[in-house]
Enzyme design. Structure first.
Site, mmCIF file in Angstrom:
data_model
loop_
_atom_site.group_PDB
_atom_site.id
_atom_site.type_symbol
_atom_site.label_atom_id
_atom_site.label_comp_id
_atom_site.label_asym_id
_atom_site.label_seq_id
_atom_site.Cartn_x
_atom_site.Cartn_y
_atom_site.Cartn_z
ATOM 1 N N PRO A 216 0.823 -1.209 0.000
ATOM 2 C CA PRO A 216 0.000 0.000 0.000
ATOM 3 C C PRO A 216 0.860 1.264 0.000
ATOM 4 O O PRO A 216 2.038 1.191 0.360
ATOM 5 C CB PRO A 216 -0.797 -0.089 1.310
ATOM 6 C CG PRO A 216 -0.502 -1.400 1.896
ATOM 7 C CD PRO A 216 0.710 -1.957 1.257
ATOM 8 N N GLY A 218 2.746 4.534 1.072
ATOM 9 C CA GLY A 218 3.271 5.052 2.333
ATOM 10 C C GLY A 218 3.904 4.034 3.246
ATOM 11 O O GLY A 218 4.220 4.325 4.389
ATOM 12 N N GLY A 220 6.783 2.555 2.671
ATOM 13 C CA GLY A 220 8.240 2.635 2.656
ATOM 14 C C GLY A 220 8.895 1.937 1.490
ATOM 15 O O GLY A 220 10.051 1.536 1.583
ATOM 16 N N THR A 222 9.695 3.274 -1.543
ATOM 17 C CA THR A 222 10.755 4.143 -2.063
ATOM 18 C C THR A 222 11.936 4.161 -1.096
ATOM 19 O O THR A 222 13.095 4.109 -1.504
ATOM 20 C CB THR A 222 10.213 5.570 -2.243
ATOM 21 O OG1 THR A 222 8.969 5.489 -2.915
ATOM 22 C CG2 THR A 222 11.161 6.427 -3.018
ATOM 23 N N GLU A 437 -23.089 9.362 18.667
ATOM 24 C CA GLU A 437 -21.823 8.772 19.141
ATOM 25 C C GLU A 437 -22.054 7.878 20.361
ATOM 26 O O GLU A 437 -21.466 6.800 20.472
ATOM 27 C CB GLU A 437 -20.809 9.874 19.489
ATOM 28 C CG GLU A 437 -20.419 10.779 18.336
ATOM 29 C CD GLU A 437 -19.864 10.042 17.139
ATOM 30 O OE1 GLU A 437 -19.377 8.910 17.294
ATOM 31 O OE2 GLU A 437 -19.950 10.589 16.023
ATOM 32 N N ASP A 513 -20.894 5.260 8.496
ATOM 33 C CA ASP A 513 -21.233 4.006 9.179
ATOM 34 C C ASP A 513 -21.909 3.045 8.216
ATOM 35 O O ASP A 513 -21.604 1.855 8.176
ATOM 36 C CB ASP A 513 -22.220 4.262 10.333
ATOM 37 C CG ASP A 513 -21.676 5.254 11.326
ATOM 38 O OD1 ASP A 513 -20.442 5.326 11.441
ATOM 39 O OD2 ASP A 513 -22.478 5.946 11.980
HETATM 40 P P1 ADP Z 1 5.887 4.384 -0.638
HETATM 41 O O1 ADP Z 1 6.966 4.494 -1.659
HETATM 42 O O2 ADP Z 1 5.669 2.983 -0.168
HETATM 43 O O3 ADP Z 1 4.597 5.022 -1.004
HETATM 44 P P2 ADP Z 1 7.679 6.000 0.890
HETATM 45 O O4 ADP Z 1 8.862 5.135 0.880
HETATM 46 O O5 ADP Z 1 7.690 7.136 -0.055
HETATM 47 O O6 ADP Z 1 6.370 5.149 0.668
HETATM 48 O O7 ADP Z 1 7.445 6.503 2.372
HETATM 49 C C1 ADP Z 1 7.158 7.838 2.701
HETATM 50 C C2 ADP Z 1 7.793 8.212 4.007
HETATM 51 O O8 ADP Z 1 7.198 7.506 5.095
HETATM 52 C C3 ADP Z 1 9.266 7.868 4.086
HETATM 53 O O9 ADP Z 1 10.038 8.896 3.568
HETATM 54 C C4 ADP Z 1 9.492 7.658 5.566
HETATM 55 O O10 ADP Z 1 9.731 8.870 6.217
HETATM 56 C C5 ADP Z 1 8.171 7.125 6.050
HETATM 57 N N1 ADP Z 1 8.174 5.658 6.133
HETATM 58 C C6 ADP Z 1 7.386 4.818 5.443
HETATM 59 N N2 ADP Z 1 7.629 3.551 5.772
HETATM 60 C C7 ADP Z 1 8.604 3.554 6.696
HETATM 61 C C8 ADP Z 1 9.287 2.531 7.426
HETATM 62 N N3 ADP Z 1 9.001 1.243 7.253
HETATM 63 N N4 ADP Z 1 10.234 2.922 8.291
HETATM 64 C C9 ADP Z 1 10.522 4.215 8.461
HETATM 65 N N5 ADP Z 1 9.917 5.209 7.817
HETATM 66 C C10 ADP Z 1 8.956 4.909 6.940
#
Ligand code: ADP
Length: 637
Positions: A216, A218, A220, A222, A437, A513
């Protein structure tokens, strides 16, 4: 996605300015030339063609003042100008022999004549100026416009943009990536290989040419790719899949070619293609063909086949839609290794929080386990964001270190947005939101017979929530029983049920909901085999697992109708159950809602105190373990 700091791009940015000034210069030049020719024409006056006979009759009538003969053309200046502001001349072509014409002119004393022999050099220059210059100017302008459109010059259409993203040293290591131990492990050998390819090649081992990072947004991906480059101390070429695909067919392919050429020169190195699904989509024709994308993909496949892995070139690609990728990309010899970078689990979240808090001052109250427990489902980028928000909050409150309270507030800010102080709810709306709520929370309390919430609040948030419930999370769950799911359905519909019971009307606040409840009920019927009618029959399959997890029905139209009925019935039953529970506990509902309307926020403890008072239950002994909140139900705008 991670951003790629690069210097080269900055340099490139100077380009357009230069191009623009050249463009302006050329335009000015053209305008000037046109202007000059226009004005010289005006000052030169008119030149009209006449017949030879007319010329002869003008000579007879003594209307000619001067004659110039050049290149078979006779230019005649009349003795009297028809217009006194503009000089008019006539011209005609020589018909008789040159000598005869001279003889004829000799007869007229008053006429002066001149025989001009053309100078070949002047003639050539004048031809050049009149013909070549406009052509050259037009060509230059055309090239500049092409360039402005981002297509490079005519010969090198689509020069590679990859160079702009090169990083010699990413400076990221595996230590910066937390909670992805399996992914790191699979990439460790790749790092080892880039370090010392000889070790593997002497034994005859071949290493993967490419690895696909799947997960998914975010999580990590990249970051991991950068860490591989950082660990191996090799350059990092990064490009997004969409950078390749352009309007013109063939541009993407040429970019791929250039990228590989450049990378080969810098081997060992890593090529990272983010969002590879933009080029790697299956070519089976779903949704219409796209020649450019197909050509780009073909080129990528060809390049991947073409290089020797022993050179130390490794391609990493990231995607969150692996199911749409062309099978050719995934076959052995290309992206044969798939590294799953999924949402972090509890321990992973703790580790990620720790990595990002490395340079943040924390006070003694901070407990990352609690934060991790209350952020189930959050990805790495969310957690990184939370730490940063907490640090900002601490500064805002004038403290020197981040406290646990800041962290909890930051969790709320990241998940539901900031408090929207200027949104004033009318008293009636406050009542409705409160009952809604409390309805959720009370249903959960009655079903679980335990403290259901950490906190309920009716302070509106910027991301659309008018109020929300922070539930007490249990340990992370990977499996849910049918009973639990049914209880959750009743919980989701508790808000709407409270509205109906108390106000005898319903509002738009339950949209979220209802959406969640319907999704769950549908999954129970079509995917989990939990309906009596269909039994174990799988009726839907999940698409884009790593994005929204949308399910697509795979059954006939009649069955789909039956599925709808089944889902409807399940929801109806759950709603009736929620209404029953709340009606039977109307007093508790009213009392707790009253408290919430007055105070805006109610903690789990206060909630249970009122609940027990109403029910006449004894107060339990104090337990050591503090509950940790997690945001679940919220009322939408
Ligand atoms: P993706 O490429 O999967 O969409 P990114 O690698 O661009 O996500 O992640 C965005 C930011 O979120 C990174 O620059 C980092 O700061 C943080 N992040 C995401 N996953 C991790 C992880 N496993 N450990 C540490 N930081 C993370």
């Amino acid at each position: 996605m991670g951003n790629n700091p690069n210097n080269n791009r900055q340099k490139k940015n100077n380009g357009p300015k230069n191009k623009q000034s050249i463009l302006v210069f050329l335009l000015c030049l053209m305008v000037t030339l046109v202007g000059i020719s226009f004005f010289t024409n005006i000052f030169k006056g008119d030149t009209k063609e006449i017949t030879y006979n007319k010329f002869l009759s003008m000579l007879e009538d003594d209307e000619v003042d001067e004659v110039v003969i050049q290149n078979g053309t006779i230019t005649i200046t009349p003795r009297e100008q028809p217009d006194k502001y503009r000089e008019t001349k006539y011209y005609t072509h020589v018909i008789e022999s040159g000598d005869a014409l001279v003889e004829r002119l000799e007869k007229y004393d008053k006429v002066t004549y001149e025989l001009q022999v053309p100078d070949p050099a002047t003639e050539l220059i004048s031809n050049l100026v009149t013909l070549m210059l406009p052509t050259l100017l037009l060509f230059g302008l055309l090239m500049l416009f092409m360039r402005k459109m981002g297509k490079g010059n005519l010969m090198g259409v689509g020069k590679n943009k990859a160079k702009a993203y090169v990083q010699k040293e990413t400076g990221v290591t595996f230590r910066d990536v937390a909670g992805q131990d399996e992914a790191k492990e699979s990439l460790q050998e790749v790092v080892d290989f880039l370090h010392d390819p000889g070790k593997y090649t002497t034994i005859g081992a071949k290493l993967p040419k490419g690895a696909l990072l799947v997960g998914p947004p975010g999580t990590g991906k990249t970051l991991l790719a950068k860490a591989v480059a950082g660990e191996a101390h090799v350059p990092f070429f990064s490009l997004s899949g969409s950078d390749f695909v352009e309007m013109f067919v063939g541009v993407g392919a040429s970019r791929v070619r250039d990228l590989f050429e450049e990378a080969k020169k810098n081997a060992p190195c890593i090529i990272f293609i983010d969002e590879v699904d933009a080029i790697g989509k299956s070519r089976d024709g779903h949704g219409g063909g796209n020649d450019e994308r197909e050509q780009t993909l073909n080129q990528l496949l060809a390049e991947m086949d073409g290089f020797e892995a022993s050179k130390g070139l490794l391609i990493l690609a990231a995607t969150n839609r692996p199911e749409v990728l062309d099978p050719a990309l995934l076959r052995p010899g290309r992206f044969d290794r798939r590294v799953i970078v999924d949402r972090p689990d509890l321990k992973g979240r703790v580790d990620i929080l720790k990595v990002h808090a490395k340079n943040v001052s924390l006070d003694e109250t901070v407990d990352f386990d609690e934060i991790a427990l209350s952020t189930s489902g959050a990805v790495g980028s969310d957690l990184a964001n939370m730490i940063n928000e907490a640090a900002i909050l601490a500064v805002k409150h004038g403290r020197k270190a981040v406290s646990q309270k800041d962290l909890f507030e930051a969790v709320e800010v990241v998940l539901v947005g900031k408090e929207k102080k200027d949104r004033i709810l009318s008293p009636e709306e406050r009542r409705i939101v409160s009952y809604h709520e409390v309805g959720h929370a009370l249903v959960s309390a009655l079903q679980k017979d335990a403290e259901p919430v950490q906190k309920i609040t009716i302070v509106p948030r910027t991301m659309g929530a008018l109020g929300y419930v922070m539930q007490v999370p249990e340990e992370e769950k990977y499996l849910n029983t049918k009973k639990e799911l049914e209880a959750m359905l009743v919980g989701y519909l508790g808000g709407r049920a409270a509205e109906e019971i108390v106000f005898d009307t319903v509002t738009t606040g339950a949209a979220n909901d209802i959406e969640k409840a319907t999704k769950m009920a549908r999954a129970m019927v079509t995917q989990y085999g939990m309906s009596r009618k269909f039994g174990l029959m799988g009726l839907a399959s999940q698409q884009s697992k790593y994005l929204d997890g949308r399910a697509v029905l795979e059954c006939g139209d009649d069955t789909a109708t039956e599925v709808d009925h089944e889902v409807m019935e399940l929801l109806h039953k759950s709603y009736e159950e929620a209404k029953r529970l709340l009606t039977e506990n109307r007093e508790a509902l009213d009392k707790i809602a009253e408290f919430l309307i007055e105070k805006e926020t109610i903690t789990g403890k206060e909630f249970m105190k009122i609940f027990r008072q109403v029910k006449g239950l004894p107060e339990p002994e104090e337990t050591e373990k503090k509950p940790v909140p997690r945001i679940t139900e919220k009322t939408q705008e």
